[in-house]
Design an enzyme around this catalytic site. Structure first.
Site, short mmCIF file in Angstrom:
data_model
loop_
_atom_site.label_atom_id
_atom_site.label_comp_id
_atom_site.label_asym_id
_atom_site.label_seq_id
_atom_site.Cartn_x
_atom_site.Cartn_y
_atom_site.Cartn_z
N GLU A 1 73.42 61.68 84.46
CA GLU A 1 73.37 62.97 85.15
C GLU A 1 72.97 62.74 86.60
OE1 GLU A 1 71.01 66.03 83.27
OE2 GLU A 1 70.45 66.89 85.21
N GLU B 1 68.45 70.36 93.22
CA GLU B 1 67.71 71.27 92.35
C GLU B 1 66.60 71.91 93.19
OE1 GLU B 1 67.28 70.21 87.81
OE2 GLU B 1 66.75 68.47 89.01
#
Length: 549
Positions: A437, A442
């Protein structure tokens, strides 16, 4: 094929039995020399047409003796090994049909011993000059523990070929300095044999199961004073694990006289999973537990793979390697382009694995006025208190390496958790985190202004991701460009063209395959945290997505 067995022992005794006449030793009890020593040798897959074996060079030896506590085998090819049960498989590696004088020494209490010598004739067709050249540099090459790389030390079940149980983060073992200061040198002697020298600076990092070998004890791995001086030899042979060529070179190295690769796990045999000019990835099965596999990474960089002293890209302006625009999404239409995007709905399993509080719908992804709006709304939706949206390019737009740019404005309310990220295209087959990932961006409203760039893979899942953050002003009121620069050698994260996180990629990571894109806004959950009780609505607005290769 049936095996030919060379039964040695009482039938063929070419060695001598050494009888002890010492008085009883109070430390060991009665001192008794091993007796009735026998040795059985089985050439693997030998038959009438192939009396010297199948070319693997493998011979199974089984020694037994009364009152023996250890057996040392000297195989006549510059290698030897010690085993407690007298059972050992050995691969002879000189190509062609060769004769070897093999000696076994059975040791009893107080050091008393009996020995036996025999001759075996074995055929080996194994040859791996490329690995020999890469190990030694065709003369001499020194290797260091790749401390800067994730999973430079790891362990997992023997059948999975990945360190699923544990993988060390970069420089995690700094508190055990005896590990990172090791130097292992491979060189060639005048006869083209591989010579192994291990400089451990007088101390070795011992696995907890083998502390007694170094004179220690306790319940944790430890640095113990241990002598590794002197040259040893390395034989290369065909690996017997049966691992496929997609995960292994198919070659194993066997180090003579108890030699080992920096971390002591009671083995001198290591399968070479991958080797390049400056990177070595090996797998060893510990003597104490054959159900486990330990993994070690090495590099020719004295800084452990951190770049050999080169200046890090972090804090500098991104200098891209990719200028060819291969795909872009400008969100100029009246609706989401479903030829490129999938709309995921629901709450997933346990809030998408993160205890998230939103329910994703198609209605919360709105395209208008040249941008995509992912709206998180406080409303009852299918039993959940919040609605939002999550879109992906899985099976539609997938990329291996390149530069990914996303220009976006982020929500700021407490409890919001927007993300711009990627998953490996094999996600459906291997699951997470095996797929890898890459979190390009974020952000959580509870820590307004800090943007994170994070990588997840086996050994670095959940909160153990390889992550760094940077402060970005006005994330909620201004558009900023969030960039991933991705090659086989490195992964860079940047905001507004300034690098804030650099990762040294290598072939052992999952980041060497096509990935697909994901855009979403989660609510709450493990990272998003507490949601503002007065929350009503917030939005991640995306101006464009561009991919360059």
């Amino acid at each position: 094929m049936k095996n030919f067995k060379y039964i040695l022992g009482l039938l063929i005794i070419l060695g001598s039995f050494l009888q002890s006449c010492q008085d009883d030793d109070h430390d060991f009890g009665e001192v008794v020399a091993p007796s009735n020593l026998s040795l059985e040798a089985t050439i693997v897959n030998a038959d009438d047409d192939n009396p010297y074996g199948d070319g693997s060079g493998q011979v199974q030896f089984v020694a037994s003796a009364d009152n023996a506590i250890n057996y040392k085998f000297a195989f006549g090819d510059n290698t030897s090994t010690n085993v407690s049960d007298g059972n050992v498989m050995h691969s002879f590696t000189s190509t062609g049909v060769n004769e070897y004088v093999v000696t076994v020494i059975a040791t009893g209490t107080g050091g008393t011993a009996s020995s036996m010598t025999t001759t075996v004739t074995v055929f080996s067709e194994f040859d791996d000059p490329e690995t020999k050249s890469l190990l030694t540099g065709d003369d001499t090459k020194t290797w260091y523990v790749a401390a800067a790389l994730p999973a430079h030390l790891g362990v997992g079940p023997v059948e999975t070929v990945t360190p699923d149980y544990y993988a060390a983060a970069p420089f995690e073992k700094t508190g055990n300095p005896c590990f990172y200061d090791d130097m292992i040198t491979f060189s060639l002697d005048a006869n083209n044999n591989i010579v192994f020298n291990h400089d451990n600076n007088d101390a070795t990092f011992f696995n907890v199961d083998f502390l007694s070998v170094g004179g220690g004890g306790g319940s944790e791995d430890q640095c113990l004073t241990f002598d590794t001086s002197g040259n040893k030899f390395v034989n290369l042979a065909s690996a017997q694990s049966g691992l496929g060529e997609d995960v292994s070179t198919g070659t194993q190295m066997m180090i003579s006289d108890g030699g080992f690769m920096s971390y002591y796990i009671g083995t001198s045999t290591y399968e070479i999973l991958e080797i390049t000019d400056d990177y070595l990835y090996v797998r060893g099965i510990p003597g104490s537990n054959p159900a486990l596999a330990w993994y070690l990474k090495f590099t020719t960089d004295p800084d452990g793979g951190a770049g050999g002293g080169n200046q890090s890209a972090e804090g500098s302006e991104l200098e891209t390697e990719f200028e060819n625009l291969v795909w872009e999404e400008e969100f100029d239409g009246a609706a989401l382009d479903t030829d490129s995007w999938n709309i995921e709905t629901g709450n997933g399993d346990n809030g998408w694995g993160n205890n998230e509080s939103q329910y994703y719908t198609a209605d919360n992804a709105v395209v208008s006025d040249g941008t995509l709006k992912i709206n998180a709304i406080a409303e009852n939706t299918n039993g959940f208190d919040y609605s939002s949206a999550r879109i992906t390019t899985m099976d539609k737009q997938e990329f291996e390496y390149g530069r990914v740019e996303v220009r976006a404005k982020l929500p700021s309310a407490a409890g919001t958790w927007p993300a711009i990220w990627m998953l490996g295209s094999n996600f459906a087959e291997v699951g997470w985190p095996n797929s890898g990932e890459i979190d390009i961006m974020e952000h959580v409203g509870n820590d307004l202004g800090e943007v994170l760039g994070t990588l997840h893979m086996p050994g670095n899942s959940g909160g153990e991701g390889i992550s760094k953050g940077t402060e970005v002003e006005n994330v909620e009121s201004e558009f900023h460009t969030y960039t991933l620069e991705w090659t086989a050698d490195h992964i860079l994260f940047a905001v507004d063209n300034v690098v804030f996180h650099e990762f040294e990629n290598n072939a052992s990571t999952p980041f060497n395959q096509p990935f697909f894109l994901i855009l979403n806004v989660a609510m709450g959950g493990n990272l998003g945290g507490t949601i503002d009780p007065n929350f009503t609505q917030d939005t991640m607005e995306v101006d464009y997505v561009k991919v360059f290769q």
